[in-house]
Motif scaffolding. Structure first.
Motif, PDB file in Angstrom:
ATOM      1  N   ASP A  54       0.838  -1.203   0.000  1.00  0.00           N
ATOM      2  CA  ASP A  54       0.000   0.000   0.000  1.00  0.00           C
ATOM      3  C   ASP A  54       0.868   1.246   0.000  1.00  0.00           C
ATOM      4  N   ARG A  55       1.873   1.240   0.843  1.00  0.00           N
ATOM      5  CA  ARG A  55       2.756   2.405   0.949  1.00  0.00           C
ATOM      6  C   ARG A  55       3.508   2.658  -0.356  1.00  0.00           C
ATOM      7  N   ARG A  56       3.962   1.597  -1.019  1.00  0.00           N
ATOM      8  CA  ARG A  56       4.633   1.769  -2.319  1.00  0.00           C
ATOM      9  C   ARG A  56       3.681   2.418  -3.320  1.00  0.00           C
ATOM     10  N   ILE A  57       2.475   1.909  -3.383  1.00  0.00           N
ATOM     11  CA  ILE A  57       1.471   2.457  -4.308  1.00  0.00           C
ATOM     12  C   ILE A  57       1.217   3.929  -4.006  1.00  0.00           C
ATOM     13  N   LEU A  58       1.022   4.251  -2.743  1.00  0.00           N
ATOM     14  CA  LEU A  58       0.710   5.630  -2.360  1.00  0.00           C
ATOM     15  C   LEU A  58       1.873   6.583  -2.627  1.00  0.00           C
ATOM     16  N   ASN A 100      -2.444   2.306 -14.545  1.00  0.00           N
ATOM     17  CA  ASN A 100      -2.386   1.162 -13.631  1.00  0.00           C
ATOM     18  C   ASN A 100      -1.225   0.244 -14.010  1.00  0.00           C
ATOM     19  N   GLN A 101      -0.992   0.060 -15.299  1.00  0.00           N
ATOM     20  CA  GLN A 101       0.101  -0.794 -15.771  1.00  0.00           C
ATOM     21  C   GLN A 101       1.451  -0.274 -15.279  1.00  0.00           C
ATOM     22  N   ASP A 102       1.666   1.027 -15.443  1.00  0.00           N
ATOM     23  CA  ASP A 102       2.931   1.627 -15.008  1.00  0.00           C
ATOM     24  C   ASP A 102       3.053   1.645 -13.483  1.00  0.00           C
ATOM     25  N   LEU A 103       1.941   1.872 -12.809  1.00  0.00           N
ATOM     26  CA  LEU A 103       1.932   1.848 -11.355  1.00  0.00           C
ATOM     27  C   LEU A 103       2.303   0.461 -10.844  1.00  0.00           C
ATOM     28  N   ALA A 104       1.714  -0.559 -11.438  1.00  0.00           N
ATOM     29  CA  ALA A 104       2.008  -1.943 -11.048  1.00  0.00           C
ATOM     30  C   ALA A 104       3.484  -2.250 -11.260  1.00  0.00           C
ATOM     31  N   ALA A 105       4.021  -1.830 -12.391  1.00  0.00           N
ATOM     32  CA  ALA A 105       5.436  -2.075 -12.674  1.00  0.00           C
ATOM     33  C   ALA A 105       6.328  -1.352 -11.662  1.00  0.00           C
ATOM     34  N   ALA A 106       5.980  -0.099 -11.350  1.00  0.00           N
ATOM     35  CA  ALA A 106       6.781   0.678 -10.400  1.00  0.00           C
ATOM     36  C   ALA A 106       6.732   0.080  -8.996  1.00  0.00           C
ATOM     37  N   CYS A 107       5.651  -0.655  -8.702  1.00  0.00           N
ATOM     38  CA  CYS A 107       5.469  -1.214  -7.356  1.00  0.00           C
ATOM     39  C   CYS A 107       5.775  -2.711  -7.300  1.00  0.00           C
ATOM     40  N   ASN A 108       6.269  -3.248  -8.400  1.00  0.00           N
ATOM     41  CA  ASN A 108       6.638  -4.664  -8.451  1.00  0.00           C
ATOM     42  C   ASN A 108       5.469  -5.596  -8.144  1.00  0.00           C
ATOM     43  N   SER A 124      -3.587  -7.096  -9.269  1.00  0.00           N
ATOM     44  CA  SER A 124      -3.393  -6.913  -7.837  1.00  0.00           C
ATOM     45  C   SER A 124      -3.288  -5.432  -7.495  1.00  0.00           C
ATOM     46  N   CYS A 125      -2.572  -4.687  -8.296  1.00  0.00           N
ATOM     47  CA  CYS A 125      -2.403  -3.251  -8.086  1.00  0.00           C
ATOM     48  C   CYS A 125      -3.751  -2.541  -8.213  1.00  0.00           C
ATOM     49  N   PHE A 126      -4.514  -2.884  -9.244  1.00  0.00           N
ATOM     50  CA  PHE A 126      -5.828  -2.283  -9.462  1.00  0.00           C
ATOM     51  C   PHE A 126      -6.736  -2.507  -8.256  1.00  0.00           C
ATOM     52  N   GLU A 127      -6.743  -3.720  -7.736  1.00  0.00           N
ATOM     53  CA  GLU A 127      -7.581  -4.053  -6.571  1.00  0.00           C
ATOM     54  C   GLU A 127      -7.144  -3.286  -5.329  1.00  0.00           C
ATOM     55  N   ARG A 128      -5.838  -3.169  -5.134  1.00  0.00           N
ATOM     56  CA  ARG A 128      -5.344  -2.433  -3.965  1.00  0.00           C
ATOM     57  C   ARG A 128      -5.730  -0.955  -4.048  1.00  0.00           C
ATOM     58  N   VAL A 129      -5.585  -0.351  -5.213  1.00  0.00           N
ATOM     59  CA  VAL A 129      -5.964   1.058  -5.381  1.00  0.00           C
ATOM     60  C   VAL A 129      -7.466   1.217  -5.145  1.00  0.00           C
ATOM     61  N   SER A 165       2.333  18.674  -1.017  1.00  0.00           N
ATOM     62  CA  SER A 165       1.166  17.981  -0.459  1.00  0.00           C
ATOM     63  C   SER A 165       1.486  16.504  -0.259  1.00  0.00           C
ATOM     64  N   VAL A 166       2.732  16.123  -0.509  1.00  0.00           N
ATOM     65  CA  VAL A 166       3.162  14.738  -0.410  1.00  0.00           C
ATOM     66  C   VAL A 166       3.395  14.372   1.056  1.00  0.00           C
ATOM     67  N   LEU A 167       2.690  13.350   1.518  1.00  0.00           N
ATOM     68  CA  LEU A 167       2.872  12.859   2.890  1.00  0.00           C
ATOM     69  C   LEU A 167       3.987  11.820   2.924  1.00  0.00           C
ATOM     70  N   PRO A 168       4.878  11.878   3.898  1.00  0.00           N
ATOM     71  CA  PRO A 168       5.913  10.840   4.001  1.00  0.00           C
ATOM     72  C   PRO A 168       5.286   9.513   4.419  1.00  0.00           C
ATOM     73  N   LEU A 169       5.628   8.465   3.712  1.00  0.00           N
ATOM     74  CA  LEU A 169       5.091   7.131   4.009  1.00  0.00           C
ATOM     75  C   LEU A 169       6.221   6.154   4.301  1.00  0.00           C
TER      76      LEU A 169
END
Length: 157
Positions: free
Chosen positions: A12-16, A27-35, A40-45, A153-157
């Motif tokens: 979750d933190r990687r995605i955020l 979503n494709q690029d997000l999934a790749a960036a988050c390994n 799975s990435c789509f469902e988590r988002v 506006s970026v929160l540290p995660l």
């Protein structure tokens, strides 16, 4: 669901972290960036949105293009600190488009207000015609920003 009922895991933190940097990423690029897999990435988002972790998406605009280069913080002291005055003040602040943020604070004053204006003349009009006439306002202190050192506006995660 309250924040205490859901704990973010590492995925979750990687995605955020990625979404805070680029809310328009596919979503494709997000999934790749988050390994992770795209499904799975789509469902988590989706879950993060449903649980209120992700509250929305927005475009950030350079204030100079909106003719709002002057950033001002205002301390507001109310004449009475009663729930009806708090409610009336908050309602009026919410309706004021110049106000970017307003926070009730503990300390020597009641609210800290953040506004963006075209210039000091526009601020003087806002102060006289909008802020000072709001319910309960007794005193204000203005702090015009000379240099924005950090704005995120970026929160540290």
């Amino acid at each position: 669901m309250s924040a205490g009922e859901y704990k973010l895991d590492d995925a979750d933190r990687r995605i955020l972290r990625v979404l805070q940097q680029d809310g328009r990423i596919t979503n494709q690029d997000l999934a790749a960036a988050c390994n992770m897999s795209a499904s799975s990435c789509f469902e988590r988002v989706r879950r993060l949105r449903e649980r209120g972790v992700i509250t929305g998406y927005t475009a950030l605009i350079d204030p100079k293009f909106a003719e709002r280069e002057l950033l001002i913080f205002i301390e507001v002291l109310l004449d009475r600190t009663t729930s009806d005055i708090f409610d009336q003040f908050a309602e009026r602040i919410r309706r004021s488009p110049e106000v970017l943020e307003c926070h009730m604070v503990a300390g020597g004053f009641d609210y800290l207000v953040k506004v963006r204006m075209k210039d000091m003349a526009a601020y003087r009009i806002f102060l006289a015609d909008t802020l000072i006439v709001m319910p309960g306002v007794r005193e204000t202190r203005t702090y015009a920003v000379m240099e924005e050192v950090k704005d995120t506006s970026v929160l540290p995660l």
